[in-house]
Design a protein around this motif. Structure first.
Motif, PDB file in Angstrom:
ATOM      1  N   GLU A  78      17.981 -28.467  14.761  1.00 43.72           N
ATOM      2  CA  GLU A  78      18.306 -27.158  13.897  1.00 43.72           C
ATOM      3  C   GLU A  78      19.720 -27.118  13.317  1.00 43.72           C
ATOM      4  N   LEU A  79      19.813 -27.395  12.041  1.00 42.79           N
ATOM      5  CA  LEU A  79      21.069 -27.531  11.300  1.00 42.79           C
ATOM      6  C   LEU A  79      21.625 -26.328  10.636  1.00 42.79           C
ATOM      7  N   PRO A  80      23.005 -26.045  11.157  1.00 37.55           N
ATOM      8  CA  PRO A  80      23.524 -24.820  10.780  1.00 37.55           C
ATOM      9  C   PRO A  80      23.790 -24.951   9.281  1.00 37.55           C
ATOM     10  N   GLY A  81      23.422 -23.713   8.640  1.00 40.00           N
ATOM     11  CA  GLY A  81      23.940 -23.802   7.054  1.00 40.00           C
ATOM     12  C   GLY A  81      22.902 -24.733   6.401  1.00 40.00           C
ATOM     13  N   ALA A  82      22.127 -25.343   6.739  1.00 41.99           N
ATOM     14  CA  ALA A  82      21.189 -26.256   5.936  1.00 41.99           C
ATOM     15  C   ALA A  82      20.058 -25.334   5.405  1.00 41.99           C
ATOM     16  N   GLN A  83      19.742 -25.410   3.899  1.00 35.06           N
ATOM     17  CA  GLN A  83      18.949 -24.496   3.259  1.00 35.06           C
ATOM     18  C   GLN A  83      17.596 -25.450   3.051  1.00 35.06           C
ATOM     19  N   HIS A  84      16.664 -24.932   2.472  1.00 38.86           N
ATOM     20  CA  HIS A  84      15.478 -25.602   2.026  1.00 38.86           C
ATOM     21  C   HIS A  84      15.673 -26.658   1.426  1.00 38.86           C
ATOM     22  N   ALA A  85      14.765 -27.666   1.526  1.00 42.24           N
ATOM     23  CA  ALA A  85      14.969 -28.932   0.516  1.00 42.24           C
ATOM     24  C   ALA A  85      16.270 -29.689   0.539  1.00 42.24           C
ATOM     25  N   PHE A  86      16.921 -29.372   1.811  1.00 39.13           N
ATOM     26  CA  PHE A  86      18.467 -30.145   1.608  1.00 39.13           C
ATOM     27  C   PHE A  86      18.394 -31.485   1.638  1.00 39.13           C
ATOM     28  N   GLU A  87      17.255 -32.254   2.118  1.00 39.81           N
ATOM     29  CA  GLU A  87      17.352 -33.578   1.948  1.00 39.81           C
ATOM     30  C   GLU A  87      16.743 -34.389   0.845  1.00 39.81           C
ATOM     31  N   VAL A  88      16.638 -33.607  -0.357  1.00 41.54           N
ATOM     32  CA  VAL A  88      15.872 -34.298  -1.435  1.00 41.54           C
ATOM     33  C   VAL A  88      16.545 -35.297  -2.018  1.00 41.54           C
ATOM     34  N   PHE A  89      17.994 -35.042  -2.193  1.00 38.53           N
ATOM     35  CA  PHE A  89      19.061 -36.206  -2.801  1.00 38.53           C
ATOM     36  C   PHE A  89      19.948 -36.314  -1.559  1.00 38.53           C
ATOM     37  N   HIS A  90      20.785 -37.340  -1.890  1.00 41.82           N
ATOM     38  CA  HIS A  90      21.878 -37.682  -1.178  1.00 41.82           C
ATOM     39  C   HIS A  90      23.064 -36.704  -0.894  1.00 41.82           C
ATOM     40  N   SER A  91      23.223 -36.482   0.327  1.00 38.48           N
ATOM     41  CA  SER A  91      24.660 -35.541   0.512  1.00 38.48           C
ATOM     42  C   SER A  91      24.934 -35.819   1.911  1.00 38.48           C
TER      43      SER A  91
END
Length: 415
Positions: free
Chosen positions: A376-389
């Protein structure tokens, strides 16, 4: 110029706030809020850099002498503090997911891997990657595009990503199922950071299209996913893959479909005409999925998906066909023989609330014999891993750990 700077400061501050605040009951504004929070949260440092550069340039030309511009600078300063916080929060992803993996797989889970496979694992992330968020290509990866796996035309095509050099025993396979609310999406649009990363490290990744609503009604979507698994079993050895080890992943609607496929191996209702095909998978990594179409625990009563599902996806109400609605929910198929699963969800997901993942994981952990890992990732939104971050690349590293562990354990069991 000072007025434009003030306006940009106001917009920047507002967008940063959307990434910081966990907002829920937004109704028609939910997609707009998600979009602002998603791009602000995942690209925090990039936003900070361009905003500081703009401010420095305007200061050089004396624009900041104006009172309105100074008010804009105040808004930008508040935004910068938020963006720094968001970047630090994303950097904490490594610690959170490593702790989740140790809790689910054991403190020394990496020690079960061979020394060769331990060397492909990574702990850190490179600024050269997350500073170029939409640069996906990686050296040493071959791509085969638009291969037909069934008779549904464009919606039954797949792409294959794999290393140029063969691997002894064949490449383990990861099947990627895109999201898009069961109504939109393409195989080329999602999970590329994960697929390229794995393909560089000796995995073969398959990304599929599947039939979409409203042209197709459920269960057409899961039937296509099952068809692709059957195709992989039959054909992937031609591309160097090992048809005996298939993991599955996907986000949002893809999280729903990947978890449903993992929990319903060889389910006859989802395999019409190919009931004898082996559609079992050896591991699953669903991202921010919908796990209960019935919302039986009333997690999202004021933001219900029921009308959209009834009108466009299921194309029947839950009263008209309760069996279909029940069988379409991964939560209804939780059982003790489910494969190892790594469920990932963000606390700030505006579109699919994190409580849904918590409920699903809790049900799995009560009965499953195999490990269930929950990140469970604090602050993460939907679709967060679609691009590099920063958050994406740390998550990709953690998923690689999980998949390498499940594959090593599977090999040990075969031996």
């Amino acid at each position: 110029m000072s007025g434009m700077y003030f306006f940009l400061g106001l917009v920047s501050f507002a967008c940063t706030c959307t990434a910081l605040v966990q907002a829920r009951r937004l109704y028609w504004a939910a997609p707009l809020y998600f979009f602002a929070a998603w791009l602000s949260g995942e690209l925090a440092m990039i936003h900070l850099l361009w905003q500081v550069a703009l401010t420095a340039a305007l200061a050089f030309f004396g624009v900041l002498d104006d009172r309105l511009a100074q008010a804009g600078l105040g808004l930008f300063a508040l935004s910068w503090m938020g963006l720094v916080y968001l970047h630090i929060q994303a950097m904490d992803t490594q610690r959170i997911l490593r702790r989740a993996l140790r809790r689910g797989l054991g403190i020394d889970y990496r020690c079960t891997l061979s020394s060769e496979r331990q060397r492909v694992l990574e702990d850190g992330v490179r600024a050269s990657s997350w500073m170029k968020p939409f640069s996906m290509y990686r050296d040493g990866v071959r791509v085969h595009s638009h291969i037909s796996y069934a008779d549904g035309g464009k919606r039954n095509l797949l792409d294959i990503y794999h290393p140029q050099e063969p691997r002894e025993g064949g490449f383990p396979v990861l099947l990627q199922v895109h999201g898009g609310g069961w109504m939109i999406g393409e195989k080329e649009q999602q999970a590329k950071p994960l697929m390229y990363h794995l393909a560089q490290r000796g995995w073969l990744c398959v990304a599929i299209n599947y039939r979409l609503s409203p042209l197709a009604a459920f269960p057409a979507h899961i039937i296509d996913v099952k068809k692709s698994i059957a195709w992989i079993r039959e054909n992937i050895s031609q591309y160097g893959g090992n048809p005996d080890f298939i993991a599955i992943t996907g986000g949002s609607a893809g999280g729903h479909l990947s978890s449903l496929a993992a929990l319903t191996p060889n389910h006859a209702d989802f395999q019409p005409g190919f009931e004898d095909a082996d559609t079992a998978v050896q591991a699953a990594v669903p991202f921010y999925g919908v796990y209960d179409l019935l919302d039986r625990y009333e997690i999202r009563p004021e933001m219900s998906m029921e009308k959209m599902l009834s009108d466009r996806v299921m194309q029947c109400t839950r009263e008209q066909n309760p069996e279909l609605w029940e069988s379409s929910s991964p939560l209804a198929h939780v059982h003790e023989d489910s494969p190892p699963m790594f469920v990932i969800h963000g606390t700030h997901d505006t579109l699919v609330w994190v409580e849904e993942a918590r409920t699903f994981v809790s049900a799995l952990q009560k009965v499953a014999k195999e490990p269930v890992v929950y990140g469970e990732l604090p602050g993460a939104q939907h679709a967060f891993e679609v691009f590099h971050s920063v958050r994406t690349d740390h998550t990709v590293n953690a998923v690689t750990d999980f998949l390498e562990w499940t594959h090593a354990r599977w090999l040990a069991g075969r031996a």
